[in-house]
Scaffold this motif. Structure first.
Motif, PDB file in Angstrom:
ATOM      1  N   LEU A   1       0.941  -1.047  -0.055  1.00 48.70           N
ATOM      2  CA  LEU A   1      -0.062   0.059  -0.095  1.00 48.70           C
ATOM      3  C   LEU A   1       0.810   1.267   0.099  1.00 48.70           C
ATOM      4  O   LEU A   1       0.615   2.284  -0.759  1.00 48.70           O
ATOM      5  CB  LEU A   1      -1.065   0.017   1.132  1.00 48.70           C
ATOM      6  CG  LEU A   1      -1.839   1.277   1.350  1.00 48.70           C
ATOM      7  CD1 LEU A   1      -2.629   1.370   0.269  1.00 48.70           C
ATOM      8  CD2 LEU A   1      -2.445   1.297   2.474  1.00 48.70           C
ATOM      9  N   ALA A   2       1.939   1.385   0.934  1.00 46.10           N
ATOM     10  CA  ALA A   2       2.844   2.347   0.995  1.00 46.10           C
ATOM     11  C   ALA A   2       3.530   2.519  -0.582  1.00 46.10           C
ATOM     12  O   ALA A   2       3.461   3.682  -1.027  1.00 46.10           O
ATOM     13  CB  ALA A   2       3.831   2.172   1.833  1.00 46.10           C
ATOM     14  N   LEU A   3       3.797   1.579  -1.256  1.00 47.36           N
ATOM     15  CA  LEU A   3       4.423   1.768  -2.469  1.00 47.36           C
ATOM     16  C   LEU A   3       3.325   2.148  -3.800  1.00 47.36           C
ATOM     17  O   LEU A   3       3.968   3.025  -4.319  1.00 47.36           O
ATOM     18  CB  LEU A   3       4.827   0.114  -2.987  1.00 47.36           C
ATOM     19  CG  LEU A   3       5.241   0.108  -4.478  1.00 47.36           C
ATOM     20  CD1 LEU A   3       6.682   1.069  -4.628  1.00 47.36           C
ATOM     21  CD2 LEU A   3       5.764  -1.160  -4.736  1.00 47.36           C
ATOM     22  N   ARG A   4       2.261   1.743  -3.672  1.00 52.12           N
ATOM     23  CA  ARG A   4       0.984   2.032  -4.508  1.00 52.12           C
ATOM     24  C   ARG A   4       0.881   3.827  -4.464  1.00 52.12           C
ATOM     25  O   ARG A   4       0.720   4.501  -5.017  1.00 52.12           O
ATOM     26  CB  ARG A   4      -0.115   1.252  -4.038  1.00 52.12           C
ATOM     27  CG  ARG A   4      -1.209   1.465  -5.296  1.00 52.12           C
ATOM     28  CD  ARG A   4      -1.945   0.172  -5.168  1.00 52.12           C
ATOM     29  NE  ARG A   4      -2.726   0.076  -4.064  1.00 52.12           N
ATOM     30  CZ  ARG A   4      -2.743  -0.973  -3.289  1.00 52.12           C
ATOM     31  NH1 ARG A   4      -1.735  -2.082  -3.510  1.00 52.12           N
ATOM     32  NH2 ARG A   4      -3.270  -1.077  -2.151  1.00 52.12           N
ATOM     33  N   ILE A   5       0.811   4.067  -3.162  1.00 52.19           N
ATOM     34  CA  ILE A   5       0.423   5.622  -2.600  1.00 52.19           C
ATOM     35  C   ILE A   5       2.017   6.395  -3.126  1.00 52.19           C
ATOM     36  O   ILE A   5       1.623   7.326  -4.054  1.00 52.19           O
ATOM     37  CB  ILE A   5       0.408   5.908  -1.090  1.00 52.19           C
ATOM     38  CG1 ILE A   5      -0.735   5.045  -0.707  1.00 52.19           C
ATOM     39  CG2 ILE A   5       0.446   7.253  -0.843  1.00 52.19           C
ATOM     40  CD1 ILE A   5      -0.796   5.179   0.723  1.00 52.19           C
ATOM     41  N   LEU A   6       3.260   5.871  -2.944  1.00 56.50           N
ATOM     42  CA  LEU A   6       4.051   6.611  -3.395  1.00 56.50           C
ATOM     43  C   LEU A   6       4.480   6.557  -4.960  1.00 56.50           C
ATOM     44  O   LEU A   6       4.777   7.560  -5.225  1.00 56.50           O
ATOM     45  CB  LEU A   6       5.477   6.170  -2.711  1.00 56.50           C
ATOM     46  CG  LEU A   6       5.338   6.490  -1.065  1.00 56.50           C
ATOM     47  CD1 LEU A   6       6.651   5.700  -0.357  1.00 56.50           C
ATOM     48  CD2 LEU A   6       5.457   8.054  -0.792  1.00 56.50           C
ATOM     49  N   SER A   7       4.333   5.557  -5.470  1.00 59.48           N
ATOM     50  CA  SER A   7       4.411   5.572  -6.955  1.00 59.48           C
ATOM     51  C   SER A   7       3.423   6.306  -7.619  1.00 59.48           C
ATOM     52  O   SER A   7       3.792   6.997  -8.701  1.00 59.48           O
ATOM     53  CB  SER A   7       4.275   4.055  -7.393  1.00 59.48           C
ATOM     54  OG  SER A   7       2.839   3.375  -7.113  1.00 59.48           O
ATOM     55  N   GLY A   8       2.030   6.398  -7.235  1.00 62.13           N
ATOM     56  CA  GLY A   8       1.303   7.272  -7.939  1.00 62.13           C
ATOM     57  C   GLY A   8       1.537   8.759  -7.730  1.00 62.13           C
ATOM     58  O   GLY A   8       1.423   9.188  -8.926  1.00 62.13           O
TER      59      GLY A   8
END
Length: 246
Positions: free
Chosen positions: A131-138
């Motif tokens: 989830l952290a990765l999805r937020i930051l990559s977005g």
């Protein structure tokens, strides 16, 4: 042999739970809308009785932003008709504190399970690294990388959560068990820096103050469990494994 039904078996968590249970020689049934064996849409419950029949344990990993309580109602009723198997449920730290619609529904499902009369186990965890990765990559697609000011996360590895759920499924009903949190509480600014270093991107990280009760709850840390920092995989290790699988 123990027969275990895993809902959401094609998702990030459910797939790993099913794999862990198969290594323990359990008879695993994988349920999802696209399952070749147990194709069930929990939003209407069609075909659910056949999937649940004969199961000793149900690990409920399936989730959706809308309708989790309706799906849980179908699952609980099917479990009762099938002879009350052990129901294991994955929830989130802070569902009883943060005023978010999704969290409110997850907490409602916890209460439905506790009041169902079924033998049950409920595990709450902090947010996954995914989830952290999805937020930051977005947000990294923007010229600058904005993050909510003063907010920290305690991301945990989904594989470690899967291992804990598999162990709980192979045991007896335990009620609400201790939370499982990631190894570190990190500010979003700090996690953003780790993400940028790992991906070789250059962005200025900009903390942004937001409004609302949910943001205030995040600033208070209502979604954290520092006293249960039982995970071992850091965010950097998670990112490195994605870059170098195997």
């Amino acid at each position: 042999m123990t027969t275990i039904l895993v809902t959401g078996a094609t998702g990030t968590l459910g797939r790993q739970v099913a794999e862990r249970l198969r290594t323990e020689e359990a008879d695993v049934r994988g349920l999802s809308r696209r399952s070749p064996s147990y194709a069930v849409d929990l939003r209407d419950g069609q075909g659910l009785d056949a999937a649940v029949e004969g199961a000793d344990v149900i690990v409920h990993c399936a989730t959706t932003p809308r309708g989790d309580d309706r799906a849980a109602g179908f699952l609980i009723n099917a479990a009762k008709r099938a002879g009350t198997p052990h129901l294991v449920y994955i929830s989130i730290v802070g569902v009883d504190r943060l005023p978010l619609g999704y969290y409110t529904v997850k907490h409602r499902v916890e209460r439905m399970i506790e009041e169902s009369g079924l033998g049950s186990t409920i595990l709450r965890t902090t947010q996954f690294h995914d989830l952290a990765l999805r937020i930051l990559s977005g947000v990294s697609k923007l010229p600058v990388l904005p993050v909510p000011a003063g907010v920290s996360l305690q991301p945990v590895d989904s594989g470690e959560v899967a291992g804990r759920l598999a162990a709980l499924a192979l045991g007896g009903p335990a009620g609400r068990v201790p939370d499982l949190g990631g190894p570190e509480v990190r500010t979003l600014t700090d996690l953003a820096g780790a993400y940028l270093r790992a991906t070789g991107r250059r962005r200025r990280v900009v903390p942004v103050r937001l409004a609302g009760q949910a943001y205030a709850g995040y600033r208070r840390g209502d979604h954290l469990a520092p006293e249960h920092a039982l995970g071992t995989v850091t965010f950097e290790e998670f990112l490195d494994r994605r870059r170098h699988p195997g």
